[in-house]
Design a protein around this motif. Structure first.
Motif, PDB file in Angstrom:
ATOM      1  N   PRO A   3     -20.533  66.167  92.995  1.00 20.97           N
ATOM      2  CA  PRO A   3     -20.784  66.989  94.179  1.00 20.97           C
ATOM      3  C   PRO A   3     -21.587  66.290  95.270  1.00 20.97           C
ATOM      4  CG  PRO A   3     -21.906  67.888  92.248  1.00 20.97           C
ATOM      5  CD  PRO A   3     -21.097  66.723  91.793  1.00 20.97           C
ATOM      6  N   HIS A   4     -22.240  65.195  94.967  1.00 19.77           N
ATOM      7  CA  HIS A   4     -23.096  64.552  95.951  1.00 19.77           C
ATOM      8  C   HIS A   4     -22.520  63.279  96.559  1.00 19.77           C
ATOM      9  CE1 HIS A   4     -24.003  62.681  92.107  1.00 19.77           C
ATOM     10  NE2 HIS A   4     -24.362  61.629  92.778  1.00 19.77           N
ATOM     11  N   LEU A   5     -21.385  62.805  96.106  1.00 18.26           N
ATOM     12  CA  LEU A   5     -20.835  61.549  96.603  1.00 18.26           C
ATOM     13  C   LEU A   5     -20.051  61.772  97.899  1.00 18.26           C
ATOM     14  CD1 LEU A   5     -19.587  59.903  93.294  1.00 18.26           C
ATOM     15  CD2 LEU A   5     -21.714  59.459  94.546  1.00 18.26           C
ATOM     16  N   PRO A   6     -20.407  61.049  98.961  1.00 19.19           N
ATOM     17  CA  PRO A   6     -19.657  61.188 100.222  1.00 19.19           C
ATOM     18  C   PRO A   6     -18.206  60.753 100.050  1.00 19.19           C
ATOM     19  CG  PRO A   6     -21.706  59.965 100.551  1.00 19.19           C
ATOM     20  CD  PRO A   6     -21.517  60.117  99.065  1.00 19.19           C
ATOM     21  N   ASP A   7     -17.321  61.392 100.795  1.00 18.54           N
ATOM     22  CA  ASP A   7     -15.902  61.059 100.743  1.00 18.54           C
ATOM     23  C   ASP A   7     -15.302  61.358 102.116  1.00 18.54           C
ATOM     24  OD1 ASP A   7     -13.109  60.917 100.238  1.00 18.54           O
ATOM     25  OD2 ASP A   7     -13.474  61.415  98.134  1.00 18.54           O
ATOM     26  N   PRO A   8     -14.666  60.383 102.761  1.00 22.35           N
ATOM     27  CA  PRO A   8     -14.109  60.610 104.094  1.00 22.35           C
ATOM     28  C   PRO A   8     -12.761  61.330 104.108  1.00 22.35           C
ATOM     29  CG  PRO A   8     -13.733  58.341 103.426  1.00 22.35           C
ATOM     30  CD  PRO A   8     -14.567  58.981 102.339  1.00 22.35           C
ATOM     31  N   ASP A  44     -10.130  63.603 112.181  1.00 19.52           N
ATOM     32  CA  ASP A  44     -11.488  63.724 112.712  1.00 19.52           C
ATOM     33  C   ASP A  44     -12.091  65.135 112.666  1.00 19.52           C
ATOM     34  OD1 ASP A  44      -9.903  64.882 114.671  1.00 19.52           O
ATOM     35  OD2 ASP A  44     -10.775  63.739 116.324  1.00 19.52           O
ATOM     36  N   ALA A  45     -11.538  66.032 111.872  1.00 23.28           N
ATOM     37  CA  ALA A  45     -12.073  67.397 111.793  1.00 23.28           C
ATOM     38  C   ALA A  45     -13.517  67.421 111.308  1.00 23.28           C
ATOM     39  CB  ALA A  45     -11.206  68.263 110.881  1.00 23.28           C
ATOM     40  N   HIS A  46     -13.938  66.361 110.638  1.00 23.18           N
ATOM     41  CA  HIS A  46     -15.285  66.282 110.067  1.00 23.18           C
ATOM     42  C   HIS A  46     -16.205  65.348 110.852  1.00 23.18           C
ATOM     43  CE1 HIS A  46     -13.083  62.925 108.704  1.00 23.18           C
ATOM     44  NE2 HIS A  46     -13.604  62.763 107.511  1.00 23.18           N
ATOM     45  N   LEU A  47     -15.796  65.012 112.087  1.00 23.05           N
ATOM     46  CA  LEU A  47     -16.570  64.108 112.931  1.00 23.05           C
ATOM     47  C   LEU A  47     -17.029  64.810 114.207  1.00 23.05           C
ATOM     48  CD1 LEU A  47     -14.272  60.961 112.688  1.00 23.05           C
ATOM     49  CD2 LEU A  47     -16.490  61.290 111.554  1.00 23.05           C
ATOM     50  N   ARG A  48     -18.238  64.518 114.654  1.00 21.80           N
ATOM     51  CA  ARG A  48     -18.755  65.085 115.906  1.00 21.80           C
ATOM     52  C   ARG A  48     -17.916  64.665 117.108  1.00 21.80           C
ATOM     53  NH1 ARG A  48     -25.327  65.050 115.607  1.00 21.80           N
ATOM     54  NH2 ARG A  48     -25.436  64.648 113.385  1.00 21.80           N
ATOM     55  N   SER A  49     -17.215  63.557 116.985  1.00 25.33           N
ATOM     56  CA  SER A  49     -16.390  63.071 118.089  1.00 25.33           C
ATOM     57  C   SER A  49     -15.191  63.976 118.343  1.00 25.33           C
ATOM     58  CB  SER A  49     -15.926  61.640 117.829  1.00 25.33           C
ATOM     59  OG  SER A  49     -15.209  61.570 116.609  1.00 25.33           O
ATOM     60  N   CYS A  50     -14.877  64.877 117.452  1.00 18.76           N
ATOM     61  CA  CYS A  50     -13.832  65.877 117.666  1.00 18.76           C
ATOM     62  C   CYS A  50     -14.453  66.946 118.568  1.00 18.76           C
ATOM     63  CB  CYS A  50     -13.365  66.455 116.333  1.00 18.76           C
ATOM     64  SG  CYS A  50     -11.982  67.597 116.500  1.00 18.76           S
ATOM     65  N   LEU A  51     -14.209  66.830 119.867  1.00 15.08           N
ATOM     66  CA  LEU A  51     -14.934  67.620 120.857  1.00 15.08           C
ATOM     67  C   LEU A  51     -14.594  69.104 120.853  1.00 15.08           C
ATOM     68  CD1 LEU A  51     -14.977  65.147 123.873  1.00 15.08           C
ATOM     69  CD2 LEU A  51     -16.738  65.532 122.120  1.00 15.08           C
ATOM     70  N   GLU A  52     -13.405  69.454 120.385  1.00 13.31           N
ATOM     71  CA  GLU A  52     -13.030  70.873 120.305  1.00 13.31           C
ATOM     72  C   GLU A  52     -13.910  71.606 119.293  1.00 13.31           C
ATOM     73  OE1 GLU A  52      -9.243  73.442 118.690  1.00 13.31           O
ATOM     74  OE2 GLU A  52      -8.879  71.414 119.406  1.00 13.31           O
ATOM     75  N   HIS A  54     -15.829  70.879 114.960  1.00 15.82           N
ATOM     76  CA  HIS A  54     -15.866  70.061 113.756  1.00 15.82           C
ATOM     77  C   HIS A  54     -16.441  70.856 112.594  1.00 15.82           C
ATOM     78  CE1 HIS A  54     -18.798  68.758 116.884  1.00 15.82           C
ATOM     79  NE2 HIS A  54     -19.651  69.267 116.022  1.00 15.82           N
ATOM     80  N   LEU A  55     -16.131  70.364 111.399  1.00 14.41           N
ATOM     81  CA  LEU A  55     -16.649  70.974 110.184  1.00 14.41           C
ATOM     82  C   LEU A  55     -18.157  70.773 110.101  1.00 14.41           C
ATOM     83  CD1 LEU A  55     -14.000  69.730 107.617  1.00 14.41           C
ATOM     84  CD2 LEU A  55     -14.258  72.070 108.474  1.00 14.41           C
ATOM     85  N   THR A  56     -18.833  71.796 109.618  1.00 16.77           N
ATOM     86  CA  THR A  56     -20.241  71.706 109.281  1.00 16.77           C
ATOM     87  C   THR A  56     -20.401  72.302 107.883  1.00 16.77           C
ATOM     88  OG1 THR A  56     -20.715  73.821 110.366  1.00 16.77           O
ATOM     89  CG2 THR A  56     -21.035  71.807 111.685  1.00 16.77           C
ATOM     90  N   ALA A  57     -21.539  72.023 107.272  1.00 15.43           N
ATOM     91  CA  ALA A  57     -21.806  72.539 105.929  1.00 15.43           C
ATOM     92  C   ALA A  57     -23.254  73.002 105.876  1.00 15.43           C
ATOM     93  CB  ALA A  57     -21.545  71.455 104.887  1.00 15.43           C
ATOM     94  N   SER A  58     -23.489  74.142 105.251  1.00 17.20           N
ATOM     95  CA  SER A  58     -24.845  74.660 105.207  1.00 17.20           C
ATOM     96  C   SER A  58     -25.172  75.269 103.859  1.00 17.20           C
ATOM     97  CB  SER A  58     -25.065  75.670 106.336  1.00 17.20           C
ATOM     98  OG  SER A  58     -24.221  76.773 106.218  1.00 17.20           O
ATOM     99  N   GLY A  89     -18.481  62.773 109.050  1.00 14.28           N
ATOM    100  CA  GLY A  89     -17.463  61.977 108.381  1.00 14.28           C
ATOM    101  C   GLY A  89     -17.375  62.188 106.887  1.00 14.28           C
ATOM    102  N   ASP A  90     -18.209  63.050 106.335  1.00 19.89           N
ATOM    103  CA  ASP A  90     -18.182  63.323 104.898  1.00 19.89           C
ATOM    104  C   ASP A  90     -17.392  64.605 104.647  1.00 19.89           C
ATOM    105  OD1 ASP A  90     -18.593  63.588 102.207  1.00 19.89           O
ATOM    106  OD2 ASP A  90     -20.784  63.750 102.327  1.00 19.89           O
ATOM    107  N   ALA A  91     -16.195  64.455 104.085  1.00 25.96           N
ATOM    108  CA  ALA A  91     -15.352  65.616 103.793  1.00 25.96           C
ATOM    109  C   ALA A  91     -15.773  66.322 102.514  1.00 25.96           C
ATOM    110  CB  ALA A  91     -13.888  65.190 103.694  1.00 25.96           C
ATOM    111  N   ASN A  92     -16.695  65.722 101.754  1.00 22.41           N
ATOM    112  CA  ASN A  92     -17.245  66.391 100.589  1.00 22.41           C
ATOM    113  C   ASN A  92     -18.274  67.403 101.105  1.00 22.41           C
ATOM    114  OD1 ASN A  92     -18.539  67.312  98.346  1.00 22.41           O
ATOM    115  ND2 ASN A  92     -18.701  65.307  97.360  1.00 22.41           N
ATOM    116  N   LEU A  93     -17.807  68.602 101.390  1.00 27.43           N
ATOM    117  CA  LEU A  93     -18.641  69.614 102.022  1.00 27.43           C
ATOM    118  C   LEU A  93     -19.837  69.995 101.152  1.00 27.43           C
ATOM    119  CD1 LEU A  93     -15.690  71.799 103.310  1.00 27.43           C
ATOM    120  CD2 LEU A  93     -17.003  70.091 104.604  1.00 27.43           C
ATOM    121  N   VAL A  94     -19.690  69.912  99.853  1.00 19.79           N
ATOM    122  CA  VAL A  94     -20.797  70.191  98.937  1.00 19.79           C
ATOM    123  C   VAL A  94     -21.899  69.153  99.154  1.00 19.79           C
ATOM    124  CG1 VAL A  94     -21.497  70.458  96.522  1.00 19.79           C
ATOM    125  CG2 VAL A  94     -19.207  71.167  97.246  1.00 19.79           C
TER     126      VAL A  94
END
Length: 185
Positions: A3-8, A44-52, A54-58, A89-94
């Motif tokens: 659950p803690h390993l980053p994955d793009p 780029d759905a998980h990148l801030r550069s997607c100006l429309e 982006h995914l966030t996790a909380s 850039g981390d698609a591992n939302l967990v």
């Protein structure tokens, strides 16, 4: 998957969202909108550069006793919110939710349920060179270790532990009220 390993790879985000059992039609629609957003922005759905947007996790972080939740008075928005932020850039939302919870609270040893317990899409106002955009937020429930002491980060004006009966006096938004209902309901 740890659950803690980053994955793009955004397929990881899709799998995590697939594990969410939406409790009602509204949450099913939000999940469908987030999945459609990932399909529309496969690189780029998980990148801030997607100006429309982006995914966030909380994380809704409960104290060890399960009586209070740690909220942050967000420096930019001026609202009391759950801990969380950009996936960067981390698609591992967990893992992204856990990273953000640690960074914003200063608390190590947080236990995070790897299944989302709420989804939310909200608009972030324009600020400086950053246009108004959407945050497509995937939310998790976490538990702080016994004796945890929070430390304010540069993203927060203040941190505080709150019981459900203390929520009404806070400047927050309806989604935080929903999170309290889900957490303590």
């Amino acid at each position: 998957m740890e659950p803690h390993l980053p994955d793009p790879d955004l397929a990881v985000a899709r799998r995590i969202l697939g594990g969410y059992r939406a409790p009602d039609r509204e949450q099913k629609e939000v999940r469908a909108r987030i999945l459609a957003f990932i399909d529309a922005h496969p690189e780029d759905a998980h990148l801030r550069s997607c100006l429309e947007g982006h995914l966030t996790a909380s994380t809704m972080l409960m104290d060890h006793a399960g009586e209070r939740v740690l909220l942050t008075l967000h420096r930019k928005l001026g609202l009391w919110l759950q801990l969380g932020g950009h996936c960067d850039g981390d698609a591992n939302l967990v893992g992204a939710a856990l990273r953000e919870a640690r960074e914003e609270s200063g608390i190590e040893g947080i236990l995070l349920d790897p299944t989302p317990f709420d989804l939310d899409i909200h608009s972030i106002p324009a600020r400086g060179d950053e246009p108004e955009h959407l945050h497509l937020d995937v939310r998790f429930l976490g538990r702080a270790p016994e004796g945890a002491r929070e430390v304010i980060s540069e993203e927060s004006l203040e941190l505080g532990w709150f019981r459900p009966d203390e929520l009404s006096g806070l400047n927050t938004d309806p989604s935080v009220t929903r999170l309290f209902d889900l957490t303590f309901g």
